[in-house]
Structures are given as structure tokens and as C-alpha cells.
Design a protein around this motif. Structure first.
Motif, mmCIF file in Angstrom:
data_model
loop_
_atom_site.group_PDB
_atom_site.id
_atom_site.type_symbol
_atom_site.label_atom_id
_atom_site.label_comp_id
_atom_site.label_asym_id
_atom_site.label_seq_id
_atom_site.Cartn_x
_atom_site.Cartn_y
_atom_site.Cartn_z
ATOM 1 N N LEU A 69 19.067 -43.466 49.058
ATOM 2 C CA LEU A 69 18.848 -44.466 49.984
ATOM 3 C C LEU A 69 20.300 -45.006 50.372
ATOM 4 C CD1 LEU A 69 17.477 -46.019 52.414
ATOM 5 C CD2 LEU A 69 17.894 -47.921 50.553
ATOM 6 N N LEU A 70 21.456 -45.133 49.843
ATOM 7 C CA LEU A 70 22.648 -45.242 50.544
ATOM 8 C C LEU A 70 22.667 -43.872 51.396
ATOM 9 C CD1 LEU A 70 24.227 -46.960 48.067
ATOM 10 C CD2 LEU A 70 23.678 -47.863 49.453
ATOM 11 N N ARG A 71 22.635 -42.362 50.417
ATOM 12 C CA ARG A 71 22.713 -41.655 51.185
ATOM 13 C C ARG A 71 22.324 -41.062 52.867
ATOM 14 N NH1 ARG A 71 21.747 -39.194 45.618
ATOM 15 N NH2 ARG A 71 23.812 -39.198 44.555
ATOM 16 N N LEU A 72 20.804 -41.725 52.476
ATOM 17 C CA LEU A 72 20.459 -41.367 54.088
ATOM 18 C C LEU A 72 21.490 -42.152 54.799
ATOM 19 C CD1 LEU A 72 16.321 -41.336 52.393
ATOM 20 C CD2 LEU A 72 18.232 -39.813 53.691
ATOM 21 N N THR A 120 19.835 -32.088 50.879
ATOM 22 C CA THR A 120 20.451 -32.438 49.570
ATOM 23 C C THR A 120 20.322 -33.989 49.041
ATOM 24 O OG1 THR A 120 22.236 -31.821 51.757
ATOM 25 C CG2 THR A 120 23.111 -33.888 50.185
ATOM 26 N N VAL A 121 20.195 -34.506 50.014
ATOM 27 C CA VAL A 121 19.477 -36.190 49.076
ATOM 28 C C VAL A 121 17.240 -35.401 48.062
ATOM 29 C CG1 VAL A 121 18.619 -38.194 49.324
ATOM 30 C CG2 VAL A 121 19.860 -37.130 51.228
ATOM 31 N N GLY A 122 16.714 -34.789 48.260
ATOM 32 C CA GLY A 122 15.599 -35.059 47.774
ATOM 33 C C GLY A 122 15.568 -33.850 46.305
ATOM 34 N N PRO A 123 16.806 -33.139 46.148
ATOM 35 C CA PRO A 123 16.917 -32.401 44.742
ATOM 36 C C PRO A 123 17.471 -33.095 43.721
ATOM 37 C CG PRO A 123 17.277 -30.673 46.107
ATOM 38 C CD PRO A 123 16.784 -31.755 47.338
#
Length: 322
Positions: A69-72, A120-123
């Protein structure tokens, strides 16, 4: 060479367009990735401190989701808004849409930005959450699957996930080797979505002069030399040698003789199991033993005398009548 005002407003910043064909240094692209990673770690550290007064392990069950969530959120207010990450903005870089055939700068489309976010976030989320997902798939014998079938399912999923992870890591390695050769797309996700780092401003002037850089390089080289040299020096022997040279060995020994039995010559505390090495000073057994093991040519740090055989300290006590 200028472009129309409409094109400038669409594809450039307030300072004009930069040539998207101008090569960007590899070190600048790698530095931008490092800055982005450092920012993510800083945000997570600050977020964790908000819950440091709560019970320990409160965030652990949801840690992968919170990090994602923070990356998003960072992606929403940086890359999605400006076609540049924080690290790229600090280095005057931004993403260029290489799928466009136009010779001028073209920002990333919404689909490309979403693709970068998912790749970027998913893996990273899947890697952090994979263990819990496998545990959640372990259905009991009374469920839909028997215990044996659920075990085979978990084993097969783990094998598939390991295989996919190995393939992705190999592809990332090959992509990085190509990046070192050609200087484009340091990350595999950038190559997949068609994003390339270009300069955000034309004719960017260096804020740091070469004179300052040379001074910093010399200082860092000198600091690394000291880091290598200082552990090789015996500061105790050096201090004792300088004191004996300045004040004379006799004065140094006479000055330390009165307090020799009150403190360890190494740690400065009251001697525990006092031992001597042939001079007037005493040491804790564990202090002097560890020093002799670490340094065979040990010398007394107080008087500089070479250490002899380690023997228990003997002290004569005189009792007088009152």
C-alpha cells in the motif's frame, strides 16, 4: 530549436523539451533506483514508529499488504502524476514512452504506468505473502480436499512458484547485462512496458563542481585508508611509548605504582582475579588473557614493558595494632 506551445505543454516541463535520444549515464539510472529504494525504506520506518507503543508484532500479519500500500501511494503521487519517480526527479530524469513513434518526448500512458506499478509491487507482495498463502491452502481432511491431496497441491504450487521465481531472476540478470551493454532499461519491468529514462531538462548544469568532487574523493580515500590502518595499530603500546618518551619511563612507572592495585590496566575497573605479566600493574584475568591470545607480543599499556608469564598477583598486607 523550438516546438509549438501545444506540444511543449504536453510533452515537456516548464524549462522546455530535452532530446529523448540523448543517452543517460548508467550510474544516474542506478542511483535513481537506489534513491527510490531508500525512500521506500524511510517511509516504512516512519510508519512503523507510529505503532512502536502498541503491542509487539501488531503489524507483522499485515506487513506485506502495508508495504504494498505504501509503494502504491508513492507511485500515485510521483510516477503517476509526473512520469518520474522521486529518485529520477532528484537527478533531472523522467520516463519516456519508447512505444511512441514521435521523435519528441512522450510521457507514459496510463496503461504503462499501471503496468509499472503492478510489475513493481505485485511480485514483491507475492514473494512476501507466498508462505501464508500456502498455509491457507492447506485444507483439513474434512474439507474439500484430503490431507494427502492438499499436501500434493501445496508441493506443486511451491515448485511452480520456485520455477517462476528462478525464470524471473534469470531474465532480470540477462536484462541487467543488456543494460550494462546498451545503457537502457536497468529494470526488467521498464523493458516490458516500454519505459526509458531520459533527461527532463535540456542542458542541465552541474550543481557540483569537479573541484568539490575531487576533494570528496580524496577525503573518502583517506578515510578508507584510516579504516584499514587503525585496527592494525596497537593504541595501548603507542600511548605507553609516547608517555615514556615524553615523561620518562621512571616517572610513568612511579606515577602509576600507587594506583596499580586499584584498577585493571586495561578496563580501568577494580581487578577481578588480578594477574600480572611481570610489571607493577595488575589486570583482570579475562582482560589480560584475551589480550595475550589476540596479540602474542603484548606489552603493558601503562608502562610499555613486554609481557612475561601470566601469574596471579600477590599482595602483602601488613596489619598494625591500634
Amino acid at each position: 530549436m523550438g516546438f509549438g506551445s501545444k506540444d511543449n505543454a504536453k510533452g515537456s516541463g516548464p524549462n522546455g523539451d530535452a532530446d529523448p535520444t540523448a543517452p543517460v549515464l548508467r550510474i544516474n539510472q542506478l542511483d535513481a533506483l537506489e534513491l527510490d529504494s531508500a525512500l521506500e525504506q524511510l517511509v516504512w520506518t516512519q510508519f512503523s514508529r507510529c505503532f512502536q507503543s502498541c503491542r509487539p508484532g501488531l503489524l507483522t500479519p499485515l506487513e506485506p499488504e502495508l508495504k504494498a500500500l505504501l509503494r502504491l501511494l508513492l507511485w500515485r503521487f510521483t510516477l503517476y502524476s509526473n512520469s518520474a519517480t522521486v529518485g529520477q526527479a532528484l537527478l533531472s530524469l523522467r520516463y519516456h514512452n519508447v512505444l511512441s513513434t514521435a521523435p519528441r518526448y512522450r510521457p507514459l500512458s496510463r496503461r504503462q504506468k499501471l503496468g509499472l506499478a503492478l510489475l513493481t509491487v505485485g511480485p514483491q507482495w507475492l514473494q512476501d505473502r507466498s508462505h501464508s498463502l500456502f498455509l491457507g491452502m492447506g485444507l483439513s481432511a474434512g474439507g474439500l480436499l484430503s490431507e494427502r491431496d492438499s499436501g500434493l497441491l501445496q508441493k506443486g504450487l511451491r515448485t511452480c512458484l520456485t520455477l517462476i521465481s528462478s525464470v524471473v531472476q534469470l531474465a532480470s540478470l540477462l536484462n541487467f547485462l543488456v543494460f550494462l551493454r546498451r545503457g537502457q532499461h536497468p529494470v526488467l519491468s521498464e523493458r516490458i512496458v516500454g519505459a526509458r529514462a531520459v533527461f527532463a531538462k535540456p542542458n542541465v548544469v552541474r550543481d557540483v563542481t569537479y573541484q568539490h568532487m575531487n576533494r570528496e574523493l580524496l577525503w573518502h580515500g583517506f578515510a578508507e585508508f584510516l579504516i584499514f590502518l587503525v585496527p592494525l595499530l596497537n593504541t595501548g603500546n603507542l600511548k605507553a611509548s609516547v608517555s615514556a618518551l615524553v615523561f620518562g619511563r621512571e616517572r610513568v612507572e612511579a606515577r602509576g605504582a600507587g594506583d596499580a592495585w586499584k584498577e585493571c590496566g586495561l578496563c580501568g575497573e577494580w581487578p577481578t582475579m588480578p594477574h600480572t605479566v611481570g610489571c607493577r600493574h595488575v589486570f583482570c584475568y579475562y582482560c589480560i588473557k584475551s589480550q595475550i591470545i589476540a596479540e602474542p607480543c603484548f606489552a603493558c599499556p601503562r608502562c610499555g614493558a613486554e609481557a612475561g608469564q601470566l601469574v596471579p598477583a600477590k599482595m602483602e598486607v601488613e596489619m598494625t595494632e591500634r
